[in-house]
Write a protein that holds these residues in place. Structure first.
Motif, PDB file in Angstrom:
ATOM      1  N   THR A 570       0.834  -1.204   0.000  1.00  0.00           N
ATOM      2  CA  THR A 570       0.000   0.000   0.000  1.00  0.00           C
ATOM      3  C   THR A 570       0.870   1.256   0.000  1.00  0.00           C
ATOM      4  N   ALA A 571       1.988   1.214   0.704  1.00  0.00           N
ATOM      5  CA  ALA A 571       2.912   2.350   0.707  1.00  0.00           C
ATOM      6  C   ALA A 571       3.481   2.596  -0.688  1.00  0.00           C
ATOM      7  N   THR A 572       3.717   1.521  -1.447  1.00  0.00           N
ATOM      8  CA  THR A 572       4.207   1.663  -2.823  1.00  0.00           C
ATOM      9  C   THR A 572       3.213   2.453  -3.664  1.00  0.00           C
ATOM     10  N   HIS A 573       1.933   2.155  -3.517  1.00  0.00           N
ATOM     11  CA  HIS A 573       0.901   2.890  -4.255  1.00  0.00           C
ATOM     12  C   HIS A 573       0.913   4.376  -3.879  1.00  0.00           C
ATOM     13  N   ILE A 574       1.034   4.649  -2.593  1.00  0.00           N
ATOM     14  CA  ILE A 574       1.039   6.043  -2.138  1.00  0.00           C
ATOM     15  C   ILE A 574       2.254   6.778  -2.682  1.00  0.00           C
TER      16      ILE A 574
END
Length: 882
Positions: A570-574
């Protein structure tokens, strides 16, 4: 009297009468393959009744968790429709193992009901097996029951057995007359009628026989007693209620379901059925999951799946279109956690597993119901009432409808299912899959094998979006590139199961690790991949026992690693979204790695990102995390997803239907990976590096959650220690270090200048130790130096001063002796430094060697240095005489 008080008083009554209170066993019988679930109190004592095991007591009493939703005793279809049927229930029981028999059992039961519970004797009736004159006499003599209130019934009603085989015997039942208003109203209504007027309260089984597989009855070694009384029924009777669902065991659940659905209980018969079914099934789900049963397509797991989906469908009838059962489970835990603390401890597992199964079923429920409605419409036009087997099979295979759920749905229409046709389709599917992998050993490469398996219809379903553990069947085992039927302890294998929660490496996210366990085997999974579509392969090693095709296995991935991976994904998407916002819309993902320890994200960009830009991205990412935004996932068409602004990624292939992961107001991407439920679950993100990996491609690396905290803690610890050493505030550490480095460089320059002077002066002083041996200048001396390097530099300086000669130097470094011999080049044809060292090193307890012009050694006896120096002159003299 509340149910909790009844449970307590029952156990205490029998404890006072010499019985040992034995805790309830689990719903999954241990070591008994003949039973799907524990369906009676005597199950845990079966070995005692068969004289196969012994206990340190002859009398026992229990309140046993029971389940009747599969096998011989299956009440599932009636649950919710009647006042008494349940899947899960509690059975109060007392047991005698070769101690008291019929007389004691009858006396105890009568006394408890009439004196402890104070039930009126004139409302109680008893039944006995039609040929059991002994029991009838005891009821009259010991309990004072008149002959006209003792009813003799046949084997169907009064001969009890726990299964097709095992302990059994005649039984005697105690019933209560609830009044004519509860009955069927027929003049002939009496004990034995199927209506609720004469309600069975307690069943006393006189365990006399063991039934073998061929039906033969053999006397048990010791006649024993097994009694069972449903707590739900007794609670309803004691509370003056006409149905179990009106008792305090169910009313809190029913009130909660009313709140969830805004549907009142008691206002509509169909709605009441649904509310009762949900209340009952929530109890069953809670206790089954606590005992380790998880939804699957096999055995106990399939029964649980049927119960859960049946309850979900009843919720749909009441207007609920989102997962809700996991909330009812929480109410079950609130009501029953005091008596069964194990369900409180399993609360998180129950909630996650239930919600995951609900989410999965709701995804297909509407489409399945639409298909079924259309089929019913067509059949009505044809004036037919049987759902074809292929339709029932499609509902099962494609939409996840257990066949009994389909039957339950169509009951209102007076329709039935072509079960023979359904079973035929099921058998054909199994045969096709089995034919695909049988006989493939060694005939193809592993990749070709997987292609063949997939082409033949073998497939495995991923359930890991919503479930952390799955019970499933082993479909295929690969060893050394070929399929095998069985793998043994120590074998490295690839294993495919019907369903799995393990995520297969895809889209940059690494595959899950974990364990696959079953009866007699344990497999450590080190990786999970998807070599071809529809096949998820677990790579691992059998670390215990042996595993075979068709075995049932429990698959559990490493939850800590999965959660860490979720945070990083999810951090990668952000970060991707913020890179596009900060560096430009041209930024696109060019590759990624999402693993438990951290994330790596490659993106198209033409120049390095400044420290200020990286800090801005990191700060904004953590603000998004703090906002705790919901991470939503939608399954929709590829076209619709792109129209809604979703980004497609490098190297990924998409079908017509895709999964869109959205952080509202931040990002929307097509992604098949696993993610956190909310951005706040990430905890924290720290960018650790940014650099170039190829022309026009940059790479950013970061850590999240615990890894980020560890990094910060380590940095903080280092900064604190540095500040303490430097004796300055932490904020002044950088300036202090800068000043110290500048001062150090200046000092180093000064030291080197002084060293040069010092070495030259020291060399001059040592020249006084020179002796002439055969016209050769020989210098042997002890010097004060810090290391071997300085010793070599001193020797070089002395050789220059001598011009021609032999130098032998010795020094002490801590507890060691350092020796060095050097010979000027004009003398190396006659004197060898290596030879000199070899002769002198043993004096100081060491050894060494080297070339003709320089050699060195170390030793453990520095106190012998003086002796070595004196011996050096003699050694050179001896070599010169050779």
């Amino acid at each position: 009297m509340k149910s909790g008080e009844i449970r307590k008083r029952f156990l205490e009554y029998f404890q006072r009468n010499g019985h040992t209170i034995v805790p309830s066993s689990g719903l999954v019988p241990k070591g008994d393959p003949t039973l799907l679930f524990t369906n009676a109190g005597m199950v845990q004592f079966k070995g005692v009744f068969l004289d196969e095991e012994s206990r340190d007591y002859k009398r026992a009493t229990t309140c046993q968790k029971c389940m009747r939703a599969g096998g011989k005793h299956n009440d599932l279809e009636n649950v919710g429709r009647t006042a008494r049927h349940h899947t899960f229930f509690e059975m109060l029981g007392n047991f005698s193992f070769g101690d008291y028999f019929k007389e004691g059992a009858i006396e105890f039961a009568w006394e408890f009901l009439t004196k402890e519970m104070k039930l009126p004797k004139d409302r109680l009736w008893v039944t006995v097996f039609e040929t059991d004159d002994e029991a009838a006499r005891i009821w009259q003599k010991k309990a004072g029951v008149s002959a006209d209130r003792i009813v003799r019934l046949g084997a169907k009603d009064n001969f009890w057995s726990m299964g097709d085989t095992g302990p059994c015997g005649p039984c005697s039942e105690i019933l209560i007359d609830q009044g004519a208003e509860v009955g069927c109203g027929r003049p002939e209504c009496a004990v034995g009628c199927d209506c609720d007027r004469f309600l069975e309260i307690w069943n006393l089984v006189f365990m006399q026989y063991n039934r073998s597989a061929d039906g033969t009855l053999a006397p048990l070694p010791k006649p024993s007693i097994d009694t069972g009384m449903g707590l739900e029924r007794l609670s309803a009777v004691m509370q003056g209620k006409k149905t179990n669902y009106d008792s305090d065991l169910f009313q809190p659940l029913i009130h909660y379901i009313e709140e969830l659905t805004s549907v009142g209980y008691g206002t509509n018969a169909d709605n009441d059925v649904s509310i009762r079914a949900i209340a009952d099934h929530a109890r069953a789900i809670t206790f089954l999951m606590t005992d380790g049963v998880l939804p699957s397509n096999e055995g106990r797991g399939y029964v649980l799946r049927r119960i859960l989906r049946r309850a979900a469908r009843h919720g749909r009838f009441l207007g609920l279109k989102e997962p809700f059962l996991y909330k009812v489970n929480e109410k079950v835990i609130e009501v029953m956690g005091g008596a069964y603390p194990e369900i409180t401890r399993a609360k998180d597992l129950i909630s996650r597993a239930t919600k995951g199964e609900e989410e999965r079923f709701f995804e297909t429920l509407e489409r399945g119901l639409s298909l079924l409605d259309e089929e019913i419409r067509i059949l009505k036009e044809k004036k037919a009432t049987v759902i074809p087997g292929d339709v029932a099979f499609k509902l099962y295979d494609t939409f996840g409808f257990p066949v009994d759920l389909t039957a339950d749905i169509i009951r209102k229409e007076n329709f039935s299912i072509d079960e023979e046709g359904f079973n035929r389709y099921m058998d054909e599917q199994k045969k096709k899959a089995r034919a695909a992998w049988k006989g493939m050993e060694g005939k193809a490469s592993t990749q070709e094998l997987y292609k063949n398996l997939s082409a033949a219809g073998l497939k495995s379903e991923f359930l890991g979006y919503h479930m952390e553990a799955v019970s499933s069947k082993v479909l295929c085992i690969i060893k050394d590139g070929g399929s095998v039927d069985t793998a043994f302890n120590g074998d490295t294998i690839e294993i495919i199961t019907e369903e799995t929660p393990f995520y297969a490496e895809s889209g940059g996210q690494v595959g899950d690790t974990g364990v696959i366990v079953g009866k007699g085997f344990n497999i450590e999974v080190t990786d999970t991949k998807k070599p071809v579509n529809n096949l998820i392969v677990h790579y691992g090693k059998v670390v215990e026992g042996s595993v075979s095709v068709d075995d049932t296995a429990e698959l559990v991935f490493d939850i800590d690693k999965r959660n860490a991976t979720r945070r990083n994904h999810t951090a990668t998407h952000i970060l991707h979204a913020l890179l596009r916002k900060t560096a430009g819309e041209h930024v696109r993902q060019a590759g990624s790695l999402v693993a438990p320890k951290g994330l790596r994200f490659d993106f198209n960009h033409f120049e390095p990102l400044s420290e200020e830009t990286l800090k801005e991205i990191e700060t904004e990412a953590n603000k998004i995390i703090l906002k705790n935004i919901e991470v939503k996932t939608d399954v929709l068409s590829y076209k619709e997803a792109i129209e809604r602004g979703a980004l497609a990624f490098f190297g990924e292939k998409y079908g017509e239907t895709v999964r869109m992961v959205q952080v509202e107001g931040v990002s929307a991407e097509l992604c098949g990976g696993t993610h956190t439920g909310r951005t706040g679950d990430i905890g924290l993100v720290k960018i650790t590096s940014e650099g170039s990996v190829a022309s026009g491609v940059r790479r950013i690396e970061a850590v999240t959650g615990e890894s980020a905290l560890e990094l910060i803690s380590e940095n903080e610890r280092s900064l604190k220690e540095s500040a303490q050493l430097l004796k300055v505030p932490k904020t002044d550490v950088p300036d202090k270090i800068k000043k110290l480095m500048e001062a150090q460089k200046e000092l180093e320059r000064e030291i080197e200048r002084l060293k040069g002077k010092d070495k030259a002066g020291a060399a001059d002083k040592l020249l006084s130790f020179v002796r002439k041996i055969k016209d050769v200048s020989v210098l042997a001396a002890k010097v004060d130096i810090n290391d071997a390097k300085e010793l070599r530099e001193m020797a070089d300086a002395l050789r220059v001063k001598l011009g021609s000669g032999v130098v032998f130097l010795a020094a002490q470094q801590d507890t060691k002796a350092l020796l060095l011999a050097a010979v000027t080049r004009d003398l190396t044809n006659k004197y060898s430094a290596g030879e000199i060292i070899k002769k002198l090193a043993p004096v100081v307890g060491g050894k060494g060697g080297g070339k003709e012009d320089m050699a060195q050694a170390g030793g453990t006896n520095p106190e012998k240095i003086g002796e070595a120096i004196e011996l050096a002159y003699k050694t050179v003299e001896e070599i010169g005489l050779q």
